[in-house]
Design a protein around this motif. Structure first.
Motif, mmCIF file in Angstrom:
data_model
loop_
_atom_site.group_PDB
_atom_site.id
_atom_site.type_symbol
_atom_site.label_atom_id
_atom_site.label_comp_id
_atom_site.label_asym_id
_atom_site.label_seq_id
_atom_site.Cartn_x
_atom_site.Cartn_y
_atom_site.Cartn_z
ATOM 1 N N GLY A 131 0.828 -1.203 0.000
ATOM 2 C CA GLY A 131 0.000 0.000 0.000
ATOM 3 C C GLY A 131 0.861 1.252 0.000
ATOM 4 N N PHE A 132 0.457 2.243 -0.802
ATOM 5 C CA PHE A 132 1.190 3.503 -0.903
ATOM 6 C C PHE A 132 0.226 4.657 -0.671
ATOM 7 N N TYR A 142 3.713 6.973 2.971
ATOM 8 C CA TYR A 142 3.389 5.920 3.910
ATOM 9 C C TYR A 142 3.327 4.600 3.149
ATOM 10 N N LEU A 143 4.040 3.601 3.658
ATOM 11 C CA LEU A 143 4.082 2.279 3.047
ATOM 12 C C LEU A 143 3.412 1.275 3.971
ATOM 13 N N VAL A 144 2.531 0.462 3.401
ATOM 14 C CA VAL A 144 1.881 -0.607 4.151
ATOM 15 C C VAL A 144 2.308 -1.916 3.495
ATOM 16 N N TYR A 145 3.046 -2.732 4.235
ATOM 17 C CA TYR A 145 3.590 -3.977 3.708
ATOM 18 C C TYR A 145 2.545 -5.073 3.783
ATOM 19 N N ASP A 146 2.278 -5.687 2.670
ATOM 20 C CA ASP A 146 1.341 -6.814 2.584
ATOM 21 C C ASP A 146 2.154 -8.085 2.805
ATOM 22 N N SER A 147 2.468 -8.353 4.074
ATOM 23 C CA SER A 147 3.428 -9.416 4.368
ATOM 24 C C SER A 147 2.902 -10.315 5.480
ATOM 25 N N SER A 148 3.752 -11.271 5.903
ATOM 26 C CA SER A 148 3.329 -12.249 6.903
ATOM 27 C C SER A 148 3.049 -11.592 8.250
ATOM 28 N N TYR A 149 3.627 -10.453 8.512
ATOM 29 C CA TYR A 149 3.230 -9.629 9.651
ATOM 30 C C TYR A 149 3.045 -8.210 9.121
ATOM 31 N N GLY A 150 2.164 -7.490 9.747
ATOM 32 C CA GLY A 150 1.862 -6.151 9.246
ATOM 33 C C GLY A 150 2.949 -5.157 9.592
ATOM 34 N N CYS A 151 3.203 -4.254 8.686
ATOM 35 C CA CYS A 151 4.203 -3.214 8.914
ATOM 36 C C CYS A 151 3.756 -1.950 8.194
ATOM 37 N N VAL A 152 3.900 -0.814 8.876
ATOM 38 C CA VAL A 152 3.610 0.489 8.282
ATOM 39 C C VAL A 152 4.813 1.380 8.527
ATOM 40 N N LEU A 163 11.246 7.667 8.627
ATOM 41 C CA LEU A 163 11.020 8.483 9.815
ATOM 42 C C LEU A 163 10.512 7.639 10.971
ATOM 43 N N TRP A 164 9.651 6.685 10.696
ATOM 44 C CA TRP A 164 9.229 5.726 11.711
ATOM 45 C C TRP A 164 8.719 4.461 11.047
ATOM 46 N N SER A 165 8.704 3.396 11.825
ATOM 47 C CA SER A 165 8.235 2.107 11.350
ATOM 48 C C SER A 165 7.544 1.413 12.505
ATOM 49 N N THR A 166 6.384 0.819 12.253
ATOM 50 C CA THR A 166 5.651 0.131 13.309
ATOM 51 C C THR A 166 5.137 -1.203 12.790
ATOM 52 N N ASN A 167 5.175 -2.208 13.645
ATOM 53 C CA ASN A 167 4.767 -3.562 13.270
ATOM 54 C C ASN A 167 3.470 -3.948 13.957
ATOM 55 N N SER A 168 2.756 -4.867 13.333
ATOM 56 C CA SER A 168 1.553 -5.436 13.905
ATOM 57 C C SER A 168 1.795 -6.921 14.139
ATOM 58 N N SER A 186 -4.370 13.574 11.478
ATOM 59 C CA SER A 186 -3.529 12.846 12.419
ATOM 60 C C SER A 186 -3.505 11.335 12.201
ATOM 61 N N ARG A 187 -4.340 10.819 11.290
ATOM 62 C CA ARG A 187 -4.410 9.376 11.126
ATOM 63 C C ARG A 187 -4.551 8.970 9.671
ATOM 64 N N MET A 188 -4.147 7.706 9.418
ATOM 65 C CA MET A 188 -4.413 7.078 8.139
ATOM 66 C C MET A 188 -5.270 5.841 8.411
ATOM 67 N N TYR A 189 -6.364 5.704 7.672
ATOM 68 C CA TYR A 189 -7.241 4.550 7.764
ATOM 69 C C TYR A 189 -7.079 3.736 6.482
ATOM 70 N N PHE A 190 -7.050 2.412 6.611
ATOM 71 C CA PHE A 190 -6.953 1.576 5.416
ATOM 72 C C PHE A 190 -7.642 0.243 5.651
ATOM 73 N N ASN A 191 -7.952 -0.427 4.540
ATOM 74 C CA ASN A 191 -8.671 -1.695 4.605
ATOM 75 C C ASN A 191 -7.708 -2.864 4.768
ATOM 76 N N ASN A 192 -8.125 -3.837 5.571
ATOM 77 C CA ASN A 192 -7.368 -5.065 5.756
ATOM 78 C C ASN A 192 -8.391 -6.188 5.862
ATOM 79 N N ASP A 193 -8.563 -6.972 4.778
ATOM 80 C CA ASP A 193 -9.665 -7.919 4.700
ATOM 81 C C ASP A 193 -10.982 -7.183 4.965
#
Length: 199
Positions: A131-132, A142-152, A163-168, A186-193
């Motif tokens: 996701g871009f 902002y990058l959203v990794y479509d991977s085995s664990y979530g990462c933004v 600048l920052w990286s956060t995992n789910s 202040s936020r980004m909303y996105f779809n996940n399933d």
């Protein structure tokens, strides 16, 4: 501002807005890719991404071919970020993907950024299904990794630094028909399933 551009099968056509007359017609090497953003106009060029994994650029006034490039990967989306055309393509023989910045007028490569998300000594790379989301005011991506664990991640496109990286703890499974997001102050909303996530 005075033209409308249309792609039909392998034909690229330009029409005058004033009277609807055909201004020029060009032959593309293949039809457009199936994606939301496969044709755009920038820096006096009409740029297309085609099913043969090529990107073609035509003079917006005349339709004359300006430049072209072939992708090694399968990116089907054209993006203009801060005046540069940005594609996701292989950057080495290991088939790792990176962000390649291209001058839309000349087709010359400007720079490459290779973002990586690390969790417990495991690295994830971006790919065309990631996701871009671009913040033009901050020139941040902002990058959203479509991977085995979530990462933004948030990238500063001026410096190319993360600048920052956060995992789910959970994996992300982005929609097959594209990454859908909403940016607020202040936020980004996105779809996940079937869920909507907020960062």
């Amino acid at each position: 501002p005075d033209m409308i551009y249309v792609a039909s099968e392998t034909n690229l056509l330009a029409y005058q807005k004033s009277d609807g007359s055909l201004a020029w017609q060009a032959q593309m090497p293949d039809r457009l890719n199936y994606s939301d953003s496969t044709l755009l106009v920038s820096a006096g060029r009409v740029i297309t991404t085609n099913a043969d994994q090529s990107i073609q650029a035509y003079d917006a006034s005349t339709g004359s071919p300006a430049w072209n490039m072939r992708l090694g990967g399968y990116d089907r989306t054209l993006r203009i970020l801060n005046g540069s055309l940005v594609v996701v393509d292989y950057i080495n023989t290991d088939n790792d993907f990176g962000l390649i910045f291209i001058d839309p007028a000349s087709g010359k490569q400007q720079r490459t950024i290779t973002p990586v998300c690390t969790r417990e000594n495991y690295d994830s790379n971006i790919d065309p299904s990631s996701g871009f989301a671009y913040d033009q005011a901050e020139n941040a991506l902002y990058l959203v990794y479509d991977s085995s664990y979530g990462c933004v991640q948030r990238l500063d496109l001026t410096s190319g630094q993360t600048l920052w990286s956060t995992n789910s703890e959970d994996s992300f499974n982005l929609s097959a028909d594209g990454f859908h997001f909403l940016m607020t102050g202040s936020r980004m909303y996105f779809n996940n399933d079937n869920d909507i996530l907020a960062v």
